[in-house]
Design an enzyme around this catalytic site. Structure first.
Site, PDB file in Angstrom:
ATOM      1  N   ASP A 190      36.683  50.177  46.928  1.00 55.81           N
ATOM      2  CA  ASP A 190      35.442  49.274  46.422  1.00 55.81           C
ATOM      3  C   ASP A 190      34.577  48.381  46.884  1.00 55.81           C
ATOM      4  O   ASP A 190      35.378  47.568  48.034  1.00 55.81           O
ATOM      5  CB  ASP A 190      36.394  48.433  45.477  1.00 55.81           C
ATOM      6  CG  ASP A 190      35.515  47.517  44.408  1.00 55.81           C
ATOM      7  OD1 ASP A 190      36.440  46.844  43.605  1.00 55.81           O
ATOM      8  OD2 ASP A 190      34.301  48.326  44.110  1.00 55.81           O
ATOM      9  N   LYS A 199      38.730  47.695  38.323  1.00 53.27           N
ATOM     10  CA  LYS A 199      38.118  46.487  39.284  1.00 53.27           C
ATOM     11  C   LYS A 199      38.678  45.405  39.279  1.00 53.27           C
ATOM     12  O   LYS A 199      38.671  45.092  40.023  1.00 53.27           O
ATOM     13  CB  LYS A 199      36.540  45.856  38.540  1.00 53.27           C
ATOM     14  CG  LYS A 199      35.400  45.427  39.036  1.00 53.27           C
ATOM     15  CD  LYS A 199      35.171  45.825  40.224  1.00 53.27           C
ATOM     16  CE  LYS A 199      34.367  47.412  40.054  1.00 53.27           C
ATOM     17  NZ  LYS A 199      33.408  47.885  41.655  1.00 53.27           N
ATOM     18  N   LYS A 213      23.407  40.809  38.926  1.00 50.92           N
ATOM     19  CA  LYS A 213      24.897  40.032  39.272  1.00 50.92           C
ATOM     20  C   LYS A 213      24.550  38.414  38.762  1.00 50.92           C
ATOM     21  O   LYS A 213      24.248  38.261  39.741  1.00 50.92           O
ATOM     22  CB  LYS A 213      25.941  40.800  39.188  1.00 50.92           C
ATOM     23  CG  LYS A 213      27.316  40.390  38.577  1.00 50.92           C
ATOM     24  CD  LYS A 213      28.368  40.962  39.859  1.00 50.92           C
ATOM     25  CE  LYS A 213      28.519  40.696  40.714  1.00 50.92           C
ATOM     26  NZ  LYS A 213      28.918  41.128  42.568  1.00 50.92           N
ATOM     27  N   LYS A 246      37.074  45.791  49.075  1.00 51.64           N
ATOM     28  CA  LYS A 246      37.538  44.472  48.168  1.00 51.64           C
ATOM     29  C   LYS A 246      39.394  44.354  48.156  1.00 51.64           C
ATOM     30  O   LYS A 246      39.659  44.009  48.885  1.00 51.64           O
ATOM     31  CB  LYS A 246      37.408  44.356  47.238  1.00 51.64           C
ATOM     32  CG  LYS A 246      35.704  44.163  46.505  1.00 51.64           C
ATOM     33  CD  LYS A 246      35.749  43.358  44.660  1.00 51.64           C
ATOM     34  CE  LYS A 246      34.305  43.423  44.203  1.00 51.64           C
ATOM     35  NZ  LYS A 246      34.095  44.721  44.324  1.00 51.64           N
TER      36      LYS A 246
HETATM   37  N1  LIG Z   1      27.810  45.716  44.658  1.00 54.95           N
HETATM   38  C1  LIG Z   1      27.694  46.901  43.762  1.00 54.95           C
HETATM   39  O1  LIG Z   1      27.450  46.984  43.361  1.00 54.95           O
HETATM   40  C2  LIG Z   1      29.260  47.147  43.678  1.00 54.95           C
HETATM   41  C3  LIG Z   1      30.166  46.641  44.639  1.00 54.95           C
HETATM   42  C4  LIG Z   1      31.721  47.419  44.664  1.00 54.95           C
HETATM   43  C5  LIG Z   1      31.482  48.201  44.070  1.00 54.95           C
HETATM   44  N2  LIG Z   1      30.467  49.310  43.037  1.00 54.95           N
HETATM   45  C6  LIG Z   1      30.772  50.040  43.107  1.00 54.95           C
HETATM   46  O2  LIG Z   1      30.018  51.295  42.974  1.00 54.95           O
HETATM   47  C7  LIG Z   1      30.187  52.241  42.168  1.00 54.95           C
HETATM   48  C8  LIG Z   1      28.217  53.094  42.079  1.00 54.95           C
HETATM   49  O3  LIG Z   1      28.503  51.352  41.273  1.00 54.95           O
HETATM   50  P1  LIG Z   1      26.024  51.375  41.042  1.00 54.95           P
HETATM   51  O4  LIG Z   1      26.022  50.224  40.698  1.00 54.95           O
HETATM   52  O5  LIG Z   1      26.000  52.997  41.607  1.00 54.95           O
HETATM   53  O6  LIG Z   1      26.905  52.618  39.629  1.00 54.95           O
HETATM   54  P2  LIG Z   1      26.448  53.952  38.835  1.00 54.95           P
HETATM   55  O7  LIG Z   1      27.004  53.193  37.600  1.00 54.95           O
HETATM   56  O8  LIG Z   1      24.683  53.161  38.594  1.00 54.95           O
HETATM   57  O9  LIG Z   1      26.268  54.640  39.328  1.00 54.95           O
HETATM   58  C9  LIG Z   1      27.230  55.382  39.764  1.00 54.95           C
HETATM   59  C10 LIG Z   1      26.810  57.444  39.115  1.00 54.95           C
HETATM   60  O10 LIG Z   1      28.184  58.200  38.887  1.00 54.95           O
HETATM   61  C11 LIG Z   1      27.582  58.540  38.582  1.00 54.95           C
HETATM   62  N3  LIG Z   1      28.751  59.322  38.085  1.00 54.95           N
HETATM   63  C12 LIG Z   1      30.198  59.054  37.428  1.00 54.95           C
HETATM   64  N4  LIG Z   1      31.060  59.878  37.561  1.00 54.95           N
HETATM   65  C13 LIG Z   1      30.877  60.857  38.686  1.00 54.95           C
HETATM   66  C14 LIG Z   1      31.211  61.984  38.532  1.00 54.95           C
HETATM   67  N5  LIG Z   1      32.649  62.621  38.774  1.00 54.95           N
HETATM   68  N6  LIG Z   1      30.930  62.660  39.682  1.00 54.95           N
HETATM   69  C15 LIG Z   1      29.450  62.248  39.901  1.00 54.95           C
HETATM   70  N7  LIG Z   1      29.084  61.297  39.725  1.00 54.95           N
HETATM   71  C16 LIG Z   1      29.377  60.695  39.092  1.00 54.95           C
HETATM   72  C17 LIG Z   1      27.317  58.554  37.294  1.00 54.95           C
HETATM   73  O11 LIG Z   1      26.280  59.017  36.953  1.00 54.95           O
HETATM   74  C18 LIG Z   1      26.059  57.059  37.738  1.00 54.95           C
HETATM   75  O12 LIG Z   1      24.736  58.017  38.195  1.00 54.95           O
HETATM   76  C19 LIG Z   1      30.645  51.584  40.821  1.00 54.95           C
HETATM   77  O13 LIG Z   1      32.063  52.415  40.818  1.00 54.95           O
HETATM   78  C20 LIG Z   1      31.590  50.505  41.147  1.00 54.95           C
HETATM   79  O14 LIG Z   1      32.173  49.392  40.617  1.00 54.95           O
HETATM   80  C21 LIG Z   1      29.337  48.779  42.763  1.00 54.95           C
HETATM   81  O1  LIG Z   2      31.686  42.662  44.927  1.00 54.40           O
HETATM   82  P1  LIG Z   2      32.606  41.840  43.521  1.00 54.40           P
HETATM   83  O2  LIG Z   2      30.464  40.738  43.890  1.00 54.40           O
HETATM   84  O3  LIG Z   2      33.189  40.190  43.787  1.00 54.40           O
HETATM   85  O4  LIG Z   2      32.182  42.825  42.248  1.00 54.40           O
HETATM   86  C1  LIG Z   2      31.180  43.023  41.983  1.00 54.40           C
HETATM   87  C2  LIG Z   2      32.297  43.431  40.324  1.00 54.40           C
HETATM   88  O5  LIG Z   2      32.154  41.865  40.179  1.00 54.40           O
HETATM   89  C3  LIG Z   2      30.752  43.400  38.719  1.00 54.40           C
HETATM   90  O6  LIG Z   2      31.416  43.398  38.426  1.00 54.40           O
HETATM   91  C4  LIG Z   2      30.759  44.851  39.688  1.00 54.40           C
HETATM   92  O7  LIG Z   2      29.806  45.353  39.241  1.00 54.40           O
HETATM   93  C5  LIG Z   2      30.722  45.036  41.251  1.00 54.40           C
HETATM   94  O8  LIG Z   2      30.998  46.947  41.147  1.00 54.40           O
HETATM   95  C6  LIG Z   2      31.751  44.674  42.185  1.00 54.40           C
HETATM   96  O9  LIG Z   2      32.972  45.409  42.388  1.00 54.40           O
END
Ligand SMILES: NC(=O)c1ccc[n+]([C@@H]2O[C@H](COP(=O)([O-])OP(=O)(O)OC[C@H]3O[C@@H](n4cnc5c(N)ncnc54)[C@H](O)[C@@H]3O)[C@@H](O)[C@H]2O)c1
Ligand SMILES: O=P([O-])([O-])O[C@@H]1[C@@H](O)[C@H](O)[C@@H](O)[C@H](O)[C@@H]1O
Length: 539
Positions: free
Chosen positions: A332, A381, A422, A494
């Site tokens: 994460d 999460k 966010k 995380k």
């Molecule tokens: N700040 C952040 O954006 C942040 C921080 C921490 C964690 N994350 C994690 O990162 C991940 C991606 O975030 P995001 O904002 O890009 O999300 P998003 O939903 O925009 O992108 C996720 C992508 O994964 C694809 N997907 C889902 N299941 C799949 C699979 N089995 N194989 C291939 N593709 C698949 C979806 O179609 C989508 O395009 C999430 O799990 C999120 O919780 C994001």
């Molecule tokens: O990194 P952070 O801001 O503590 O945590 C975030 C979450 O609060 C948010 O809801 C989620 O969309 C992001 O994926 C990310 O994980």
């Protein structure tokens, strides 16, 4: 060479091939300095360093009373291959907000693409990347002034401008359309890179509806059929084909797809490497897509990093990675609210102030937030966001009795109108001197993908570096790689996954210090300790 040739790989539908002919970038593998020491040897393609690891061994006398502290030294030798070669980054979830934003942003940096804003012309950069936009203290000059160098020039590292990008997505949108759908990057930048990104198509992926929110089903138009074993074989072939088509020396696999529900840990299914491989062969339902990608990566010798909170790295994955001497990391991305928490909680506890309650709320409107609006995905999460203060609390028994910890609440709501921007609100209520209370409230607008994308770069660069490092000690003359579970990645994560029976460190300052001093050790330099004794004497 036209821009299109710079980024479109030779592999069908997948690659963004880096070409150095584009905008000049710092060379991969460049370093800002050479170490002048008889204990550091520079070869044509390797740096070898003799290093003394100073530590303190603490023992308690028989009656469990007084402690005894004994300084100890362990002799290490580090060997770092300095030729980075051609490296690829294959993202699972390439078409997501993070994946598309990162791809477009690397293209903009590599091609030197600027864009117009209300405030004038904006140049591309890598702000938010520890490696690309922060510095470390190298030492002091003759005038005792601090000298700082870029973090990515302490040891030779890959450069994001040189990375070859590809990946998979269950949604068939091109990376250009995914970038538009994400609504993260400025329109004038999107306009300039769309055509090239529109030619990049994610490879079809593995989709098991049970593991992500039902609201994601409408996206799943780009999936691989067949048995789990056939899917595993297909993913392995995808990795091999991508490496071969782009003449890569190595490839890093990054999970930036949706958050999955936790998988049950089942004896005989995912508790050992052999059981997990057998479970895949028999098509067991409890093997998740992310675990299938992790297994495929390990079997292809490609490091796998989990940027989402689910327990992808089940015991069977760790066992397999250890057996195959392949790297894994997770969990994460630590991008916003939790990153602040891993600083503030440590500051408070280390100041002798006792957080009583930490309440973290946020709402977001991107697809990640939509997926997290389902209870099982939110739970994943909530777990990763909740564990971040555990080590700080456990380190101070003056404030917290064993088993005591602050009230810690996590709330995440899906509000479509805010998109990727966010909004996080945190309240820290702490007990201070003589029973007083202190309340700290924070409002943090986290542009989620603009905070997470540079972390993906750091995870990629650090993971790639670790594939080129080996070590031996006084006690073991065989050169060996670091443990398969890359705890050195914890600053970017995380809920850091660590080698079995080793401590989890969440405090951000400690995590950065560890990375900085380990990389200094690779070139034979002592750890930075900020004692500044040279400044504390009468001159
Ligand atoms: N700040 C952040 O954006 C942040 C921080 C921490 C964690 N994350 C994690 O990162 C991940 C991606 O975030 P995001 O904002 O890009 O999300 P998003 O939903 O925009 O992108 C996720 C992508 O994964 C694809 N997907 C889902 N299941 C799949 C699979 N089995 N194989 C291939 N593709 C698949 C979806 O179609 C989508 O395009 C999430 O799990 C999120 O919780 C994001
Ligand atoms: O990194 P952070 O801001 O503590 O945590 C975030 C979450 O609060 C948010 O809801 C989620 O969309 C992001 O994926 C990310 O994980």
């Amino acid at each position: 060479m036209s821009p299109i040739n710079n980024i479109v790989g030779r592999a069908a539908g997948a690659a963004a091939v880096a070409d150095r002919a584009a905008a000049p970038a710092a060379a991969s593998g460049a370093t800002a300095f050479k170490v002048d020491s008889p204990h550091v040897r520079y070869g044509s393609d390797v740096i070898e360093a003799d290093y003394t690891y100073d530590t303190t061994v603490v023992t308690r006398d028989a009656e469990g009373g007084s402690l005894r502290a004994r300084p100890a030294k362990v002799g290490y030798q580090f060997r770092t291959k300095t030729n980075v070669g051609r490296v690829g980054l294959m993202m699972v979830g390439w078409g997501g907000n993070n994946g598309s934003t990162l791809t477009a942003s690397i293209l903009a940096n590599k091609m030197g693409i600027s864009w117009e804003t209300r405030k004038g012309t904006q140049q591309p950069n890598y702000f938010g990347s520890l490696m690309m936009a922060s510095t470390v203290k190298l030492g002091v000059d003759e005038a005792l002034k601090d000298v700082y160098v870029p973090f990515n020039e302490v040891v030779p590292m890959a450069h994001p401008n040189d990375v070859v990008i590809g990946g998979w997505d269950i949604n068939s949108a091109s990376i250009g359309d995914a970038m538009r759908r994400a609504q993260v990057l400025p329109v004038d930048l999107q306009r300039q890179v769309y055509d090239e990104l529109h030619q990049l198509k994610p490879m079809p992926s593995v989709y098991y509806p049970d593991f992500i929110a039902a609201n994601q089903e409408e996206r799943a138009d780009n999936t691989i059929g067949g048995s789990k074993q056939e899917q595993l074989d297909r993913l392995r072939r995808d990795i091999r084909d991508f490496k071969q088509a782009n003449s890569l020396d190595r490839v890093i696999i990054m999970w930036t797809a949706n958050t999955e529900r936790y998988a049950d840990i089942l004896a005989g299914v995912n508790d050992t490497a052999d059981n997990l491989l057998q479970a895949i062969a028999s098509g067991h339902d409890e093997v998740s897509p992310s675990t299938l990608f992790a297994v495929a990566s390990i079997l292809e010798g490609a490091p796998f990093v989990n940027g989402s909170p689910q327990n992808t790295l089940v015991p069977g994955v760790i066992d397999l990675a250890e057996r195959e001497r392949s790297f894994v990391g997770g969990d994460d991305f630590k991008s916003g609210q939790t990153k602040i928490k891993s600083v503030l909680a440590e500051f408070l506890v280390n100041a002798g102030i006792k957080p009583l309650a930490i309440t973290s709320y946020n709402h977001l409107g991107n697809n990640d937030g939509r997926n997290l609006s389902a209870p099982a995905q939110f739970r994943s999460k909530e777990i990763s966001k909740s564990s971040v203060v555990d080590d700080m609390v456990a380190a101070n028994r003056l404030l917290y009795a064993k088993g005591e910890h602050p009230d810690h609440t996590i709330v995440i709501k899906y509000v479509p109108s805010v998109g990727d921007s966010k909004r996080a609100m945190d309240e820290y209520v702490s007990e201070i001197f003589m029973g007083g209370l202190n309340t700290i409230s924070i409002y943090n607008t986290c542009e989620d993908s603009l905070l997470a994308s540079p972390l993906i770069i750091d995870l990629f660069m650090m993971t790639e570096l670790m594939t080129r490092v080996s070590y031996r000690t006084d006690a073991d003359s065989d050169w060996q790689p670091f443990h398969s579970v890359l705890s050195i990645l914890s600053y970017m994560l995380k809920a850091p996954v660590v080698p079995p029976n080793t401590p989890v460190v969440n405090a951000l300052a400690k995590q950065r210090m560890a990375m900085e001093n380990i990389m200094r050790a690779f070139v034979g330099l002592p750890p930075n300790n900020e004692m500044l004794l040279e400044h504390r004497a009468f001159h």
